[in-house]
Design an enzyme around this catalytic site. Structure first.
Site, PDB file in Angstrom:
ATOM      1  N   GLU A  90       0.864  -1.174   0.000  1.00  0.00           N
ATOM      2  CA  GLU A  90       0.000   0.000   0.000  1.00  0.00           C
ATOM      3  C   GLU A  90       0.895   1.217   0.000  1.00  0.00           C
ATOM      4  O   GLU A  90       1.945   1.228   0.652  1.00  0.00           O
ATOM      5  CB  GLU A  90      -0.891   0.012   1.249  1.00  0.00           C
ATOM      6  CG  GLU A  90      -1.906  -1.101   1.222  1.00  0.00           C
ATOM      7  CD  GLU A  90      -2.366  -1.509   2.604  1.00  0.00           C
ATOM      8  OE1 GLU A  90      -1.750  -1.122   3.598  1.00  0.00           O
ATOM      9  OE2 GLU A  90      -3.350  -2.270   2.671  1.00  0.00           O
ATOM     10  N   TYR A 147       7.484   1.814  -7.737  1.00  0.00           N
ATOM     11  CA  TYR A 147       6.730   0.560  -7.765  1.00  0.00           C
ATOM     12  C   TYR A 147       6.273   0.220  -9.185  1.00  0.00           C
ATOM     13  O   TYR A 147       6.332  -0.936  -9.605  1.00  0.00           O
ATOM     14  CB  TYR A 147       5.546   0.620  -6.804  1.00  0.00           C
ATOM     15  CG  TYR A 147       5.952   0.894  -5.374  1.00  0.00           C
ATOM     16  CD1 TYR A 147       7.128   0.374  -4.845  1.00  0.00           C
ATOM     17  CD2 TYR A 147       5.171   1.689  -4.549  1.00  0.00           C
ATOM     18  CE1 TYR A 147       7.511   0.628  -3.539  1.00  0.00           C
ATOM     19  CE2 TYR A 147       5.547   1.946  -3.234  1.00  0.00           C
ATOM     20  CZ  TYR A 147       6.716   1.417  -2.744  1.00  0.00           C
ATOM     21  OH  TYR A 147       7.094   1.674  -1.455  1.00  0.00           O
TER      22      TYR A 147
END
Length: 167
Positions: A124, A136
């Site tokens: 998250e 990411y």
């Protein structure tokens, strides 16, 4: 100093409870709701959990461990359950951001998981953390959900978390 030079100076070792004070100090630099030494030790003691610590080597002797002259740069805590894992937290100290530390930590996590047959990795990230989201995405993560108001900020509005997955 260019990024390639910096990357060569970054080493990664297992984050053990002995490094909990270092990890807690780093975590405080990245989160309003930071974790103390006990919380980090508790997470490391969960079955399937592991952590990695990145540091810049000092002038001391190294043999797969850190020494007093080393400069801690960041760490990651991961929880593995069967064939999937989740990043519990990752943080890079302010002076080391945008120097490749987060990338090195994540590449080490992915390598570790691949060696152990773990195919799915979740995390998250605050939707206002553009640098982390770019990292990411570069590493193959894609958004699969959103948690509304997940991150509480001192003196500010709650921020949504993007749930991201790498398969």
């Amino acid at each position: 100093m260019d990024e390639a030079t910096r990357i060569e100076e970054i080493e990664v070792i297992a984050l053990t409870p002995a490094f909990a004070p270092v990890a807690a100090a780093l975590h405080q630099t990245g989160f309003d709701d930071f974790w103390d030494e006990n919380a980090i030790c508790d997470l490391l003691n969960v079955p399937g959990a592991f952590g990695l610590l990145a540091f810049a080597p000092g002038s001391g002797q190294h043999q797969g461990s850190a020494c007093a002259e080393d400069i801690p740069l960041g760490f990651v805590l991961v929880q593995v359950v069967l064939d999937e894992a989740e990043i519990n937290t990752i943080v890079v100290g302010p002076a080391a951001r945008r120097c490749g530390v987060g990338n090195i930590l994540m590449e080490n996590v992915v390598s570790h998981l691949q060696k152990h047959g773990v195919g799915r990795l979740l995390l998250e990230v605050a939707c206002d953390n553009a640098a982390a989201m770019a990292l990411y995405q570069k590493l193959g993560f894609a958004e699969i959900g959103r948690r509304r108001g997940y991150y509480r900020r001192n003196g500010g509005p709650a921020i949504d978390a993007l749930v991201m997955e790498r398969v």
